[in-house]
Design a protein around this motif. Structure first.
Motif, PDB file in Angstrom:
ATOM      1  N   PHE A 129       0.811  -1.221   0.000  1.00  0.00           N
ATOM      2  CA  PHE A 129       0.000   0.000   0.000  1.00  0.00           C
ATOM      3  C   PHE A 129       0.842   1.268   0.000  1.00  0.00           C
ATOM      4  O   PHE A 129       0.322   2.375   0.080  1.00  0.00           O
ATOM      5  N   PHE A 166      10.224   9.677  12.411  1.00  0.00           N
ATOM      6  CA  PHE A 166      10.932   8.893  11.389  1.00  0.00           C
ATOM      7  C   PHE A 166       9.868   8.173  10.566  1.00  0.00           C
ATOM      8  O   PHE A 166       9.711   6.965  10.649  1.00  0.00           O
ATOM      9  N   GLY A 168       9.316   9.168   7.142  1.00  0.00           N
ATOM     10  CA  GLY A 168       9.522   9.472   5.726  1.00  0.00           C
ATOM     11  C   GLY A 168       9.838   8.186   4.978  1.00  0.00           C
ATOM     12  O   GLY A 168       9.299   7.125   5.279  1.00  0.00           O
ATOM     13  N   SER A 204       7.919  -0.858  10.821  1.00  0.00           N
ATOM     14  CA  SER A 204       6.953  -1.825  10.294  1.00  0.00           C
ATOM     15  C   SER A 204       6.962  -3.103  11.133  1.00  0.00           C
ATOM     16  O   SER A 204       6.216  -4.030  10.834  1.00  0.00           O
ATOM     17  N   SER A 225       3.853  -0.066  13.103  1.00  0.00           N
ATOM     18  CA  SER A 225       2.860  -0.162  12.024  1.00  0.00           C
ATOM     19  C   SER A 225       2.302  -1.574  12.021  1.00  0.00           C
ATOM     20  O   SER A 225       2.955  -2.512  11.582  1.00  0.00           O
ATOM     21  N   ILE A 301      -4.909   5.370  10.101  1.00  0.00           N
ATOM     22  CA  ILE A 301      -4.513   6.263   8.998  1.00  0.00           C
ATOM     23  C   ILE A 301      -5.303   5.871   7.756  1.00  0.00           C
ATOM     24  O   ILE A 301      -5.031   4.837   7.151  1.00  0.00           O
ATOM     25  N   TRP A 303      -6.142   5.222   4.221  1.00  0.00           N
ATOM     26  CA  TRP A 303      -5.148   5.033   3.161  1.00  0.00           C
ATOM     27  C   TRP A 303      -5.107   6.230   2.226  1.00  0.00           C
ATOM     28  O   TRP A 303      -6.149   6.694   1.746  1.00  0.00           O
ATOM     29  N   ARG A 335      -5.611   9.707  11.921  1.00  0.00           N
ATOM     30  CA  ARG A 335      -4.625  10.642  11.370  1.00  0.00           C
ATOM     31  C   ARG A 335      -5.014  11.007   9.951  1.00  0.00           C
ATOM     32  O   ARG A 335      -4.928  10.180   9.050  1.00  0.00           O
ATOM     33  N   CYS A 346       1.306  10.319   4.431  1.00  0.00           N
ATOM     34  CA  CYS A 346       1.993   9.066   4.739  1.00  0.00           C
ATOM     35  C   CYS A 346       1.953   8.156   3.520  1.00  0.00           C
ATOM     36  O   CYS A 346       0.901   7.963   2.925  1.00  0.00           O
ATOM     37  N   GLY A 347       3.084   7.582   3.197  1.00  0.00           N
ATOM     38  CA  GLY A 347       3.123   6.564   2.154  1.00  0.00           C
ATOM     39  C   GLY A 347       3.086   7.105   0.744  1.00  0.00           C
ATOM     40  O   GLY A 347       3.157   6.352  -0.209  1.00  0.00           O
TER      41      GLY A 347
HETATM   42  N1  SAH Z   1       8.731   2.475   7.382  1.00  0.00           N
HETATM   43  C1  SAH Z   1       8.119   2.935   8.555  1.00  0.00           C
HETATM   44  C2  SAH Z   1       7.898   4.431   8.590  1.00  0.00           C
HETATM   45  C3  SAH Z   1       7.436   5.136   7.333  1.00  0.00           C
HETATM   46  S1  SAH Z   1       5.790   5.111   6.836  1.00  0.00           S
HETATM   47  C4  SAH Z   1       6.818   2.222   8.818  1.00  0.00           C
HETATM   48  O1  SAH Z   1       6.334   1.539   7.925  1.00  0.00           O
HETATM   49  O2  SAH Z   1       6.318   2.331   9.934  1.00  0.00           O
HETATM   50  C5  SAH Z   1       4.817   5.920   8.109  1.00  0.00           C
HETATM   51  C6  SAH Z   1       3.404   5.315   8.222  1.00  0.00           C
HETATM   52  O3  SAH Z   1       2.626   5.532   7.030  1.00  0.00           O
HETATM   53  C7  SAH Z   1       3.432   3.805   8.418  1.00  0.00           C
HETATM   54  O4  SAH Z   1       2.516   3.412   9.402  1.00  0.00           O
HETATM   55  C8  SAH Z   1       2.996   3.304   7.073  1.00  0.00           C
HETATM   56  O5  SAH Z   1       2.464   2.024   7.118  1.00  0.00           O
HETATM   57  C9  SAH Z   1       1.978   4.335   6.661  1.00  0.00           C
HETATM   58  N2  SAH Z   1       1.671   4.333   5.232  1.00  0.00           N
HETATM   59  C10 SAH Z   1       2.426   3.873   4.217  1.00  0.00           C
HETATM   60  N3  SAH Z   1       1.788   4.064   3.025  1.00  0.00           N
HETATM   61  C11 SAH Z   1       0.593   4.660   3.315  1.00  0.00           C
HETATM   62  C12 SAH Z   1      -0.490   5.147   2.521  1.00  0.00           C
HETATM   63  N4  SAH Z   1      -0.468   5.071   1.192  1.00  0.00           N
HETATM   64  N5  SAH Z   1      -1.522   5.711   3.165  1.00  0.00           N
HETATM   65  C13 SAH Z   1      -1.540   5.852   4.509  1.00  0.00           C
HETATM   66  N6  SAH Z   1      -0.536   5.425   5.297  1.00  0.00           N
HETATM   67  C14 SAH Z   1       0.532   4.834   4.720  1.00  0.00           C
END
Ligand code: SAH
Ligand code: SF4
Length: 375
Positions: A129, A166, A168, A204, A225, A301, A303, A335, A346-347
């Motif tokens: 995702f 952290f 990004g 993750s 996550s 969060i 998507w 969020r 995010c993401g």
């Molecule tokens: N690699 C780490 C931190 C970066 S991503 C991690 O995965 O935790 C920060 C958050 O955004 C994570 O919870 C991740 O799963 C989420 N995320 C990634 N892609 C996303 C998307 N397209 N929409 C919403 N959240 C997303």
């Protein structure tokens, strides 16, 4: 003629708690005092060049001696900057000296400025995702490459960054040593001086590394996550779950909570809401069952649209999901990613990165998309 390899350490890469020892080993007198002044100049005052260090009060002779043993200079080049329509979110594209591009996003809440930093160019975890996962791992960032984003952001916004997440590009615990060194330099009194509780690592769920942090008494705040408490669903959307199964992950979180006491009183589980994948009652019940005995906050969060076989949930779906989550009895937060309409959520960090990576030059993006950097 080819230059010999330069193995001098870069001043921004050295952990602040080891700088005095490095200086003493290199023969500098009064190494403790020099390390403090130098650390403040490099990190908190944001020097980017030897000349900046001069302006920060590091004398010419000291700089000349330093340059024999250490490298200094910018590690990142700002190749793009963009402000979201909400006026509270700004994103920078930062090019490493080896050509890869990473991103940092600043989000303002009243007087607080949170910077979302990258730890890797791309990411090896390949979550289905996430746009960053699609890039694969290009390379790890060094501690200095991680923290220099703070310097560029502060120059651009004209204010101090107060919080770091952290979140990004990259999986922080997959670049463990550099991430921890970056945390030290962000927090240290001879570094950026950002409070420990205002620095959050998001993972993750790398079980071995979470346990290592616990064993070594590392008290950095951590978000995990989770995205599903059903192993099969988790594996489907996060390949990393195959080698880091849910029971082990929950056990590692529980151990950490017990070991750290008040510093990990609550753990935040992030949960990307994917309709048709992880929002039905079966998933709600699994959370209650699997997380028994953990004190947690659930951070939902919705998507954010990127490529992939998913659909962004509507407001009603999110509301219905959080209503059903209430039966768990844990705090639930939603969020809404700042700047998501503008690809800063995010993401979403990657699409534009791909657009800027391959070519040389400064402003490669189409005109009108980025504003040029003037900081
Ligand atoms: N690699 C780490 C931190 C970066 S991503 C991690 O995965 O935790 C920060 C958050 O955004 C994570 O919870 C991740 O799963 C989420 N995320 C990634 N892609 C996303 C998307 N397209 N929409 C919403 N959240 C997303
Ligand atoms: Fe990597 Fe995190 Fe994206 Fe997964 S969600 S691919 S771990 S950056």
């Amino acid at each position: 003629m080819q230059q010999p390899p330069d193995d001098r350490p870069h001043l921004r890469d050295i952990p602040a708690d080891r700088l005095a020892a490095s200086l003493a080993a290199a023969g500098f007198e009064r190494a403790d005092a020099l390390a403090h002044r130098l650390g403040i100049a490099v990190h908190r005052d944001g020097a980017l060049t030897w000349d900046d260090l001069g302006l920060a009060g590091i004398g010419r002779f000291v700089r000349a001696s330093l340059s024999e043993r250490f490298r200094f200079g910018p590690l990142l080049e700002v190749v793009g900057e963009r402000e979201a329509d909400d006026m509270h979110t700004r994103k920078w594209m930062l090019r490493l000296r080896t050509g890869e591009v990473v991103e940092a996003v600043a989000i303002r809440h009243w007087a607080d400025h949170t910077l979302c930093v990258s730890t890797q160019a791309g990411c090896a975890m390949a979550c289905g995702f996430c746009a960053t996962g699609r890039l694969g791992l290009q390379r790890n960032l060094s501690p200095g490459e991680i923290t220099e984003a703070v310097v560029h952001a502060q120059r651009a916004i004209g204010a101090r960054i107060t919080d770091i997440v952290f979140m990004g590009m990259g999986e922080p615990l997959h670049n463990f040593d550099a991430t921890i060194a970056a945390c030290v330099n962000l927090n240290h009194a001879s570094g950026h001086g950002i409070a420990r509780k205002r620095i959050t690592i998001s993972t993750s769920g790398l079980v071995r590394e979470i346990r290592r942090m616990t064993a070594e008494g590392m008290r950095w705040r951590m978000h995990v996550s989770l995205h599903s408490a059903i192993q099969e669903t988790r594996e489907r959307i996060m390949p990393i779950a195959r080698t880091n199964p849910l029971p082990d992950l929950v056990a590692a979180v529980r151990e950490r909570q017990q070991a750290l006491g008040t510093d990990a009183k609550w753990v935040t589980f992030q949960y990307v809401a994917l309709p048709g994948v992880n929002m039905d009652d079966r998933h709600v019940d699994a959370l209650g069952r699997e997380l028994e005995g953990v004190r947690y906050i659930l951070n939902v969060i919705p998507w954010n649209e990127t490529d992939g076989p998913f659909r962004a949930p509507g407001w009603d779906e999110v509301k219905d999901f959080t209503t059903r989550l209430r039966r768990l009895g844990c705090p639930v937060k939603v969020r809404y990613s700042a700047g998501k309409q503008d690809g800063m959520g995010c993401g979403q960090l990657a699409a534009e990165t791909i657009a800027v990576t391959p070519r040389e030059g400064h402003m490669i993006a189409p005109p009108g998309i980025f504003t040029s950097h003037t900081g």
